[in-house]
Design a protein around this motif. Structure first.
Motif, PDB file in Angstrom:
ATOM      1  N   GLU A   1       0.876  -1.171   0.000  1.00  0.00           N
ATOM      2  CA  GLU A   1       0.000   0.000   0.000  1.00  0.00           C
ATOM      3  C   GLU A   1       0.911   1.218   0.000  1.00  0.00           C
TER       4      GLU A   1
ATOM      5  N   TYR B   1       1.557   5.432  -0.241  1.00  0.00           N
ATOM      6  CA  TYR B   1       0.967   6.723   0.127  1.00  0.00           C
ATOM      7  C   TYR B   1       1.724   7.876  -0.528  1.00  0.00           C
TER       8      TYR B   1
ATOM      9  N   THR C   1       0.507   9.922  -6.761  1.00  0.00           N
ATOM     10  CA  THR C   1      -0.661   9.733  -7.624  1.00  0.00           C
ATOM     11  C   THR C   1      -0.549   8.398  -8.356  1.00  0.00           C
ATOM     12  N   LYS C   2      -1.676   7.903  -8.822  1.00  0.00           N
ATOM     13  CA  LYS C   2      -1.684   6.660  -9.581  1.00  0.00           C
ATOM     14  C   LYS C   2      -0.798   6.786 -10.817  1.00  0.00           C
TER      15      LYS C   2
ATOM     16  N   LEU D   1       2.873   6.651  -9.840  1.00  0.00           N
ATOM     17  CA  LEU D   1       3.245   5.303  -9.429  1.00  0.00           C
ATOM     18  C   LEU D   1       3.439   4.402 -10.650  1.00  0.00           C
TER      19      LEU D   1
ATOM     20  N   ILE E   1      -3.121   2.173  -3.928  1.00  0.00           N
ATOM     21  CA  ILE E   1      -3.165   3.520  -3.371  1.00  0.00           C
ATOM     22  C   ILE E   1      -4.417   3.588  -2.513  1.00  0.00           C
TER      23      ILE E   1
ATOM     24  N   ARG F   1      -7.827   4.491  -0.743  1.00  0.00           N
ATOM     25  CA  ARG F   1      -9.003   5.173  -1.273  1.00  0.00           C
ATOM     26  C   ARG F   1      -9.961   5.465  -0.135  1.00  0.00           C
TER      27      ARG F   1
END
Length: 71
Positions: A13, A15, A18-19, A22, A56, A58
């Protein structure tokens, strides 16, 4: 692994990224696939066949009943 078993996969996971950033970062290490788009899961498959899942965090809001009542 737990109970003497080998885990099937490794999940991370992540932090403060942004997607899109990443995905760009992971593409340096192998093939990237957005298999779990609805859940924000990005899968990296390395050239030697290892597979890692990155998620990420949510935020969900319960808006109805059952497993589909979220926004």
């Amino acid at each position: 692994g737990l109970e003497g078993r080998t885990p099937k996969d490794i999940d991370f996971e992540v932090y403060n990224i942004t997607k899109e950033n990443l995905i760009q970062l992971l593409q340096k290490y192998g093939e990237v696939d957005e298999r779990g788009v609805a859940f924000g899961v990005i899968v990296l498959q390395t050239p030697n066949g290892d597979e890692y899942e990155f998620a990420i965090p949510r935020k969900d809001n319960k808006t109805g009943t059952g497993y589909t009542g979220f926004t």
